[in-house]
Design a protein around this motif. Sequence first.
Motif, short mmCIF file in Angstrom:
data_model
loop_
_atom_site.label_atom_id
_atom_site.label_comp_id
_atom_site.label_asym_id
_atom_site.label_seq_id
_atom_site.Cartn_x
_atom_site.Cartn_y
_atom_site.Cartn_z
N SER A 3 0.82 -1.21 0.00
CA SER A 3 0.00 0.00 0.00
C SER A 3 0.86 1.26 0.00
N ALA A 4 2.05 1.20 0.60
CA ALA A 4 2.96 2.36 0.61
C ALA A 4 3.41 2.70 -0.81
N LEU A 5 3.65 1.68 -1.63
CA LEU A 5 4.04 1.91 -3.02
C LEU A 5 2.91 2.60 -3.78
N LEU A 6 1.69 2.10 -3.61
CA LEU A 6 0.55 2.69 -4.32
C LEU A 6 0.29 4.12 -3.85
N ALA A 7 0.40 4.33 -2.55
CA ALA A 7 0.19 5.68 -2.03
C ALA A 7 1.26 6.63 -2.55
N GLY A 8 2.50 6.17 -2.63
CA GLY A 8 3.59 7.01 -3.10
C GLY A 8 3.41 7.45 -4.54
N ILE A 9 3.00 6.53 -5.42
CA ILE A 9 2.87 6.86 -6.82
C ILE A 9 1.60 7.66 -7.11
N THR A 10 0.65 7.66 -6.16
CA THR A 10 -0.61 8.38 -6.35
C THR A 10 -0.56 9.79 -5.79
N VAL A 11 -0.04 9.95 -4.58
CA VAL A 11 -0.16 11.22 -3.88
C VAL A 11 0.63 12.33 -4.56
N SER A 12 1.74 12.00 -5.21
CA SER A 12 2.57 13.04 -5.80
C SER A 12 1.98 13.62 -7.08
N GLY B 40 10.18 4.58 -14.55
CA GLY B 40 10.02 4.60 -13.10
C GLY B 40 9.36 3.34 -12.57
N LEU B 41 8.36 2.83 -13.30
CA LEU B 41 7.70 1.59 -12.88
C LEU B 41 8.70 0.43 -12.84
N VAL B 42 9.56 0.36 -13.86
CA VAL B 42 10.56 -0.72 -13.89
C VAL B 42 11.57 -0.55 -12.75
N LEU B 43 11.97 0.70 -12.48
CA LEU B 43 12.92 0.95 -11.39
C LEU B 43 12.33 0.56 -10.03
N ILE B 44 11.04 0.84 -9.85
CA ILE B 44 10.37 0.43 -8.61
C ILE B 44 10.45 -1.09 -8.46
N LEU B 45 10.16 -1.79 -9.56
CA LEU B 45 10.19 -3.25 -9.53
C LEU B 45 11.59 -3.77 -9.20
N LEU B 46 12.61 -3.18 -9.85
CA LEU B 46 13.99 -3.63 -9.62
C LEU B 46 14.48 -3.33 -8.21
N ALA C 189 8.83 5.77 -6.24
CA ALA C 189 7.41 5.79 -6.61
C ALA C 189 6.86 7.22 -6.59
N VAL C 190 7.28 8.01 -5.60
CA VAL C 190 6.81 9.39 -5.50
C VAL C 190 7.26 10.19 -6.71
N PHE C 191 8.54 10.07 -7.10
CA PHE C 191 9.03 10.81 -8.26
C PHE C 191 8.37 10.32 -9.55
N THR C 192 8.10 9.03 -9.63
CA THR C 192 7.40 8.50 -10.80
C THR C 192 5.98 9.06 -10.88
N GLY C 193 5.32 9.15 -9.74
CA GLY C 193 3.94 9.63 -9.70
C GLY C 193 3.80 11.08 -10.13
N LEU C 194 4.86 11.87 -10.04
CA LEU C 194 4.80 13.26 -10.49
C LEU C 194 4.38 13.37 -11.95
N LEU C 195 4.69 12.32 -12.72
CA LEU C 195 4.40 12.33 -14.16
C LEU C 195 3.07 11.68 -14.49
N GLY C 196 2.35 11.18 -13.47
CA GLY C 196 1.09 10.48 -13.71
C GLY C 196 0.07 11.27 -14.51
N PRO C 197 -0.12 12.58 -14.25
CA PRO C 197 -1.12 13.34 -15.01
C PRO C 197 -0.86 13.40 -16.51
N ALA C 198 0.36 13.05 -16.95
CA ALA C 198 0.64 13.03 -18.38
C ALA C 198 -0.26 12.04 -19.11
N LEU C 199 -0.62 10.95 -18.43
CA LEU C 199 -1.41 9.91 -19.07
C LEU C 199 -2.89 10.24 -19.13
N SER C 200 -3.32 11.23 -18.38
CA SER C 200 -4.74 11.59 -18.37
C SER C 200 -4.92 12.99 -18.94
#
Length: 406
Positions: free
Chosen positions: A43-52, A84-90, A104-115
């Motif tokens: 849940s920490a991973l999901l929260a990190g990639i979402t909140v940023s 970023g997703l691959v780096l999280i996995l590795l 995950a937080v730094f990756t999530g900063l770019l999330g709005p690009a997809l929407s």
Amino acid sequence: MKRRYAMGSFLAGAAAARAGDEMSGPALLLAGYAVGGSATEASALLAGITVSAAVGGPLLGALLDRSPRPGRLLARALALYGTGLVLILLSLGRLPLQLTVLIAVFTGLLGPALSGGWTAQLPRVVPRERMPRANALDAMTFSLASLVGPALAGVLAHLLGAPAAVVASAALIACALPATWTLPTGGDEDRRRGRDKAPPTAPAPLTADLAAGIRAITRTRPLARATLASVVSCMGLGMLITCTPLLGERAFGSAAEGTLLLTCTAVSALAANAVLARRPRTIAPDTIVWSSTLLLAGALVLSATGHPVLVVVAALTTGVAEGPQLAALLAIRHRESPERLRSQVFTTGASLKITGFALGAAVAGPLATHSLPTALLTAAGVQLVAGLSFHAFAPGRGSRAFPPWS
């Protein structure tokens, strides 16, 4: 350039990127649990990639608006998100959890690009007279992604393991890169000619553009009320999603059945937007935004009964309301956004909705644990507040004279 760029390329790229995005959340949850063996870590991973995303949206939008080639900047953002997703996995199991969450937080900063970042480029692809239908088709890619993404993540995790699902989500995002890289650079012909005639000026500071984007959202009344209503409505949807496993257990005897309710919602949202795409000018988007909150409130009341048939009807009704609400919201943003701030309006709006969803989910957890009907009825009340908040901003000086679906 616009004529050579097919609308099909735009929709295919959007669908692939958004399906990858919808896959990434469940895939990270499964991978975090599989590697770390802890639901807290997952849940920490999901929260990190979402909140940023709430922070990254306005900044990314401002950069897109300032870029002479926004498609290429958007492509870089998507590439970095997938990386970023691959780096999280590795990093899972190899680095301390705090560092993995930071990635995950730094990756999530770019999330709005997809929407929002992608949808903001739609006027570069189609002329104004075709925008209503194109907008409805674009909204359908969100529903399609929400239907396909989680299901694909579950299937791949079952067959090949959770890490394979994360890699697949990154690969889907990568599939969208060609369509993004080749996006047209200009708006319609009139606006392009207007820019050509204007004398060159020094670019404004980035902070000034960020402030201008916030003012565009808050001071343009149709945009402000649609944004506020959609964010509050998204809080109610976050509450509903959180309640879904418990609702499935209560109505059908299994928490897993709750995922089928989400499938029903996604299918009905897709169908509703398909109808809207065929008759895009039937109902004004402003009317759809506030009336959809009433439908959502009614669906939540039906869900609170716990009766299996009524719960299924509620899930279908939720999709009928949610799909057109999104299409209408996007139409209002296209209609009301100043061209030079369009991307920022879209990405900031997406960030606000993500934040609203997260707040609703956080509130619903304790409520649902205490009483599931109370949580669902509270979510219904939130939808009514969303409808009332829309009417709190009466049309006035902030409104510009555009046709309802222009």
